[in-house]
Design a protein around this motif. Structure first.
Motif, short mmCIF file in Angstrom:
data_model
loop_
_atom_site.label_atom_id
_atom_site.label_comp_id
_atom_site.label_asym_id
_atom_site.label_seq_id
_atom_site.Cartn_x
_atom_site.Cartn_y
_atom_site.Cartn_z
N ILE A 199 41.68 102.65 42.88
CA ILE A 199 41.82 101.65 43.94
C ILE A 199 40.82 102.03 45.02
N ALA A 200 39.74 101.29 45.12
CA ALA A 200 38.66 101.61 46.04
C ALA A 200 38.30 100.38 46.85
N PHE A 201 38.22 100.53 48.17
CA PHE A 201 37.93 99.37 49.02
C PHE A 201 37.30 99.81 50.33
N GLY A 202 36.60 98.89 50.94
CA GLY A 202 35.96 99.14 52.22
C GLY A 202 36.93 99.01 53.38
N ILE A 203 36.68 99.77 54.45
CA ILE A 203 37.53 99.74 55.64
C ILE A 203 36.68 99.65 56.90
N GLY A 204 37.30 99.23 58.00
CA GLY A 204 36.62 99.13 59.28
C GLY A 204 36.59 100.47 60.00
N THR A 205 35.85 100.52 61.09
CA THR A 205 35.66 101.78 61.81
C THR A 205 36.97 102.35 62.35
N SER A 206 37.86 101.49 62.85
CA SER A 206 39.15 102.00 63.35
C SER A 206 39.98 102.59 62.21
N GLU A 207 39.81 102.03 61.01
CA GLU A 207 40.52 102.59 59.84
C GLU A 207 39.87 103.89 59.38
N VAL A 208 38.55 104.00 59.52
CA VAL A 208 37.86 105.26 59.22
C VAL A 208 38.46 106.36 60.09
#
Length: 465
Positions: free
Chosen positions: A140-149
């Motif tokens: 399960i691989a997905f992109g995240i936003g900076t706040s999630e980083v």
């Protein structure tokens, strides 16, 4: 109860379910690069925190790096500052960094798989939309936003709502000249650039199982281009053979146990998906985009849709897109003159892609009025291409083999396509200005790009093989 591949992995990683809200999901691997990480580091430092589990983060520089003369200081000030900041942040938080000059440096979604960091059954995130690439391994691989980083850095967890599930079955045998990039461009053209919004997609079927790992990564990479949260493919012997022996793959003492667990990663018979789509492999032809989103695609032998073929509400954006591209409704796209050919990006910059192009162009010369950039996805791909003599084939054809980086996939570094020029590209996005202000992009497979490089125009590879 029968479970899908996604559900098996998701359920094992849920730390806590919040009533009426998202789940707290544990993250196994976090990839970072220089663009979306600086604000996240700044955020945790303002809170007086350190990165919670630095050993589970892998960093590289890719978006802003030049692809020529990487031993020299980066000319663009913003790019230079971002790369320098990544170096400082990784040093401060004890994070492994594969920066410029390191033998493992490259595009983040290329180095993870080739190093054996990406493995089946994992949850993987990165502040980059094409993190879906890693789903090719049954993750399960997905992109995240900076706040999630920042959230993952601080807790190694993420708040996530469980998406709906879609399965796309591609059954049958692919026609000659059709490769994985054509499969995914065809799927997106069929369901549109928003057709999988809200879903996590599993790709299945005999045509998918026949693909190499490089081909599977290309498919999963572009899942985001039809609105999906991510894409994945169940691991099998092709997956296991690819991983075995790589730098960070499980060693002999762990391999058997890991392999046994990985072999349980598949969708059970009778598992339920919210939506299923069936595609006949025989219907897929070499594809090309004509507009300004990846869903605007046709066979290279076909025509751009006519105005009467477009839904009334879509006509304004359709005409605006063609105006930007300098194309006419109903026109043939084959034979269109091109100015640049870019072969690279996290979609198509692996050694298999370069081998495919080299096999076609060997003994040929590029068209005089076309500039051709070949950008390997990593230092390891570059090294292997040189070891196999692929660099010499490109040199004799008049192609320029550059150094690893995201390059002309996006206008964030020195490799920009000039305004008004046409670029045949193996990258993943053809948005307005994506490759540079007012640049015009045709998305294609590496084989179709090779044809354009040699002939100077959009062509059908089936006429040459």
């Amino acid at each position: 109860m029968a479970k899908t591949l996604f559900e098996k992995i998701w359920d094992k990683h849920v730390v806590q379910n919040i009533d009426g809200g998202p789940s707290v999901l544990y993250i196994d691997r976090h990839f970072i690069h220089e663009v979306t990480s600086p604000q996240a580091f700044q955020g945790i430092e303002k809170r007086g925190m350190k990165v919670f589990r630095p050993a589970q983060i892998v960093a590289t520089a890719d978006h802003n790096v030049p692809t020529l003369q990487q031993h020299l200081p980066i000319k663009d000030e913003l790019s230079r500052v971002q790369v320098q900041q990544l170096i400082a942040n990784c040093k401060n938080h004890n994070i492994e960094l594969y920066g410029l000059g390191h033998p493992f440096q490259g595009i983040v979604h290329v180095i993870g798989p080739e190093l054996g960091v990406t493995q089946p059954g994992m949850t993987i995130v990165c502040g980059d939309s094409h993190t879906s690439t890693h789903g090719a391994f049954g993750a399960i691989a997905f992109g995240i936003g900076t706040s999630e980083v920042e959230m993952v850095m601080a807790t190694q967890c993420l708040m996530q709502s469980k998406p709906k599930l879609m399965r796309i079955n591609v059954e049958g045998t692919l026609n000659k000249g059709v490769v994985s990039k054509d499969i995914i461009l065809y799927i997106i053209a069929q369901i549109s650039a928003s057709g999988a919004t809200g879903y996590f997609v599993e790709y299945a079927g005999s045509a998918i199982r026949s693909l190499s790992m490089e081909g599977r990564m290309t498919i999963c990479n572009m899942s985001i281009e039809m609105g999906a949260r991510g894409g994945m493919i169940a691991p099998d012997e092709i997956t296991f053979e690819y991983i075995k022996g790589r730098q960070f793959a499980p060693g002999n003492g762990q391999w058997d146990a890991k392999l046994a667990a990985w072999k349980e990663l598949y969708s059970d018979e009778g598992a339920t998906f919210d939506k299923e789509i069936n595609i006949r492999a025989e219907d897929i032809e070499p594809m090309i985009t004509y507009g300004t989103n990846p869903g605007m695609g046709v066979s290279v032998a076909g025509n751009i849709p006519g105005v009467t073929d477009i839904d009334e509400k879509e006509k304004p954006s359709f005409l605006k897109s063609l105006d930007y591209m300098g194309l006419q409704p109903g026109a043939k796209i084959k034979g269109k003159k091109v100015d640049y050919v870019f072969i690279g990006s996290c979609t198509n910059s692996r050694i298999e892609d370069l081998r495919l192009v080299a096999s076609f162009v060997k003994g040929k010369k590029k068209a005089e009025d076309v500039e051709v950039w070949i950008v390997p996805g990593s230092k390891q791909v570059e090294k292997q291409a040189i070891a196999e003599g692929i660099d010499k084939i490109f040199e004799e054809a008049g192609f320029q083999l550059r150094q690893p980086g995201c390059s002309a996939c996006l206008g964030m570094n020195e490799d920009k396509i000039p305004a008004g020029k046409y670029c045949v590209s193996t990258s993943n996005r053809n948005f307005e200005g994506r490759q540079g202000p007012n640049a015009r992009t045709f998305l294609v497979s590496p084989l179709t790009a090779a044809v354009a490089a040699i002939t100077g125009e959009v062509g059908d590879v089936r006429e040459f093989i």
